[in-house]
Design a protein around this motif. Sequence first.
Motif, short mmCIF file in Angstrom:
data_model
loop_
_atom_site.label_atom_id
_atom_site.label_comp_id
_atom_site.label_asym_id
_atom_site.label_seq_id
_atom_site.Cartn_x
_atom_site.Cartn_y
_atom_site.Cartn_z
N GLU A 91 37.86 49.04 54.57
CA GLU A 91 39.17 48.76 53.97
C GLU A 91 39.25 47.31 53.51
OE1 GLU A 91 43.08 49.33 52.57
OE2 GLU A 91 41.36 50.65 52.93
N ILE A 92 38.72 46.38 54.31
CA ILE A 92 38.69 44.96 53.92
C ILE A 92 37.87 44.82 52.63
CG2 ILE A 92 37.92 42.64 54.55
CD1 ILE A 92 38.25 43.52 57.51
N TYR A 93 36.73 45.49 52.60
CA TYR A 93 35.87 45.42 51.42
C TYR A 93 36.59 45.97 50.19
CZ TYR A 93 31.92 46.21 48.28
OH TYR A 93 31.08 46.21 47.19
N ASN A 94 37.30 47.09 50.36
CA ASN A 94 38.02 47.69 49.23
C ASN A 94 39.10 46.76 48.70
OD1 ASN A 94 36.49 50.03 49.37
ND2 ASN A 94 37.96 51.11 50.68
N ILE A 95 39.82 46.11 49.62
CA ILE A 95 40.86 45.16 49.22
C ILE A 95 40.23 43.99 48.47
CG2 ILE A 95 42.56 43.48 50.07
CD1 ILE A 95 43.11 45.46 52.37
N LEU A 96 39.13 43.48 49.02
CA LEU A 96 38.42 42.36 48.41
C LEU A 96 37.93 42.72 47.02
CD1 LEU A 96 37.30 39.49 48.79
CD2 LEU A 96 35.26 40.52 49.79
N SER A 97 37.38 43.93 46.88
CA SER A 97 36.86 44.38 45.58
C SER A 97 37.98 44.44 44.54
CB SER A 97 36.19 45.75 45.73
OG SER A 97 35.08 45.68 46.59
N ARG A 98 39.14 44.96 44.97
CA ARG A 98 40.27 45.03 44.04
C ARG A 98 40.72 43.63 43.62
NH1 ARG A 98 41.92 49.29 47.57
NH2 ARG A 98 43.42 47.95 48.64
N LYS A 99 40.73 42.70 44.57
CA LYS A 99 41.14 41.33 44.25
C LYS A 99 40.16 40.69 43.27
CE LYS A 99 44.48 40.59 47.50
NZ LYS A 99 45.76 39.89 47.37
N VAL A 100 38.86 40.92 43.49
CA VAL A 100 37.85 40.35 42.61
C VAL A 100 38.00 40.91 41.20
CG1 VAL A 100 35.37 40.24 42.12
CG2 VAL A 100 36.21 39.83 44.44
N MET A 101 38.23 42.23 41.11
CA MET A 101 38.41 42.86 39.81
C MET A 101 39.62 42.28 39.09
SD MET A 101 37.51 46.87 40.53
CE MET A 101 37.94 47.32 38.84
N GLN A 102 40.70 42.08 39.85
CA GLN A 102 41.91 41.51 39.26
C GLN A 102 41.66 40.08 38.75
OE1 GLN A 102 44.82 41.83 42.36
NE2 GLN A 102 44.95 44.06 42.24
N SER A 103 40.90 39.31 39.54
CA SER A 103 40.61 37.93 39.14
C SER A 103 39.72 37.90 37.91
CB SER A 103 39.96 37.16 40.29
OG SER A 103 38.66 37.64 40.56
N GLN A 104 38.79 38.85 37.82
CA GLN A 104 37.91 38.91 36.66
C GLN A 104 38.69 39.28 35.40
OE1 GLN A 104 34.94 41.70 38.04
NE2 GLN A 104 33.65 40.09 38.90
N GLU A 105 39.65 40.20 35.57
CA GLU A 105 40.49 40.58 34.43
C GLU A 105 41.33 39.40 33.97
OE1 GLU A 105 42.74 43.88 35.81
OE2 GLU A 105 41.06 45.29 35.75
N LEU A 106 41.83 38.64 34.94
CA LEU A 106 42.63 37.46 34.63
C LEU A 106 41.78 36.43 33.90
CD1 LEU A 106 45.27 35.84 34.90
CD2 LEU A 106 44.46 35.05 37.12
N LYS A 107 40.55 36.28 34.36
CA LYS A 107 39.64 35.31 33.75
C LYS A 107 39.33 35.68 32.31
CE LYS A 107 35.12 33.12 34.47
NZ LYS A 107 33.91 33.09 35.34
N GLN A 108 39.17 36.98 32.05
CA GLN A 108 38.87 37.45 30.69
C GLN A 108 40.06 37.19 29.77
OE1 GLN A 108 37.80 41.54 31.25
NE2 GLN A 108 35.74 41.07 31.98
N LYS A 109 41.27 37.36 30.30
CA LYS A 109 42.47 37.16 29.49
C LYS A 109 42.73 35.68 29.26
CE LYS A 109 44.77 41.40 31.03
NZ LYS A 109 45.93 41.97 31.78
N ASP A 110 42.49 34.88 30.29
CA ASP A 110 42.78 33.44 30.21
C ASP A 110 41.77 32.67 31.03
OD1 ASP A 110 43.81 30.94 29.94
OD2 ASP A 110 45.67 31.32 31.05
N PRO A 111 40.59 32.37 30.45
CA PRO A 111 39.51 31.68 31.19
C PRO A 111 39.95 30.38 31.83
CG PRO A 111 38.73 32.49 29.08
CD PRO A 111 40.22 32.67 29.07
N SER A 112 40.88 29.66 31.21
CA SER A 112 41.29 28.36 31.74
C SER A 112 42.12 28.48 33.01
CB SER A 112 42.11 27.61 30.69
OG SER A 112 43.31 28.31 30.41
#
Length: 225
Positions: free
Chosen positions: A174-195
């Motif tokens: 469950e910790i891993y799943n939460i972490l994976s979702r957070k990483v995916m969200q951060s990657q999406e954010l980075k793609q939208k606004d790298p800065s």
Amino acid sequence: MAFYSEDDKTEDYLFKIVLIGDSAVGKSNLLARFARDEFYPNSKSTIGVEFQTQKMEINGKEVKAQIWDTAGQERFRAVTSAYYRGAVGALLVYDISRRQTFDSIGRWLNELHTHSDMNVVTILVGNKSDLRDAREVSTAEGKSLAEAQGLFFIETSALDSSNVTVAFQTVVKEIYNILSRKVMQSQELKQKDPSSLGNGKTVVLQADGDEEMVVQEKKGGCCSS
């Protein structure tokens, strides 16, 4: 806490997990059974804090669970409180044959939430399920309390090893799943606004209270809370 290796093809994670509950509910034997497949019928009470590191593989990634075994006796509570810091998972253990250990669950939950992040992944563990004739807490009661508190629930036996591995794996996955979702969200954010991530070196995954759980990009080495 989390860790990325510098190898572009592998990602290693280190999660701190705490075992909590009254004295003599079997916390140390649960850890011994999970980490070394051992059981000590005459084990003595834990003094202070001990920990074991156990490796697991989830979705092809190596995950290390650093499991801390905390003393249940009241006189050690002040010593162990600092060890909640940085924990992202918890096994809250009671003895199905001793109702008073079940009645203490609320107090342990309060302590966990006081000294750690409110979002710690927690499983309620009714240990010593092999003591069927001495049972004082029904499975239904355990499930009901877990549902009311928003916890996972399982009954285990460190003696015959039933459900021990499943209990630890449930928390880690469950910790891993939460972490994976957070990483995916951060990657999406980075793609939208790298800065927005300051050149992408550090991503805050969890930041409640004094501690932050962060992930370092591969080129940055490692970090932990």
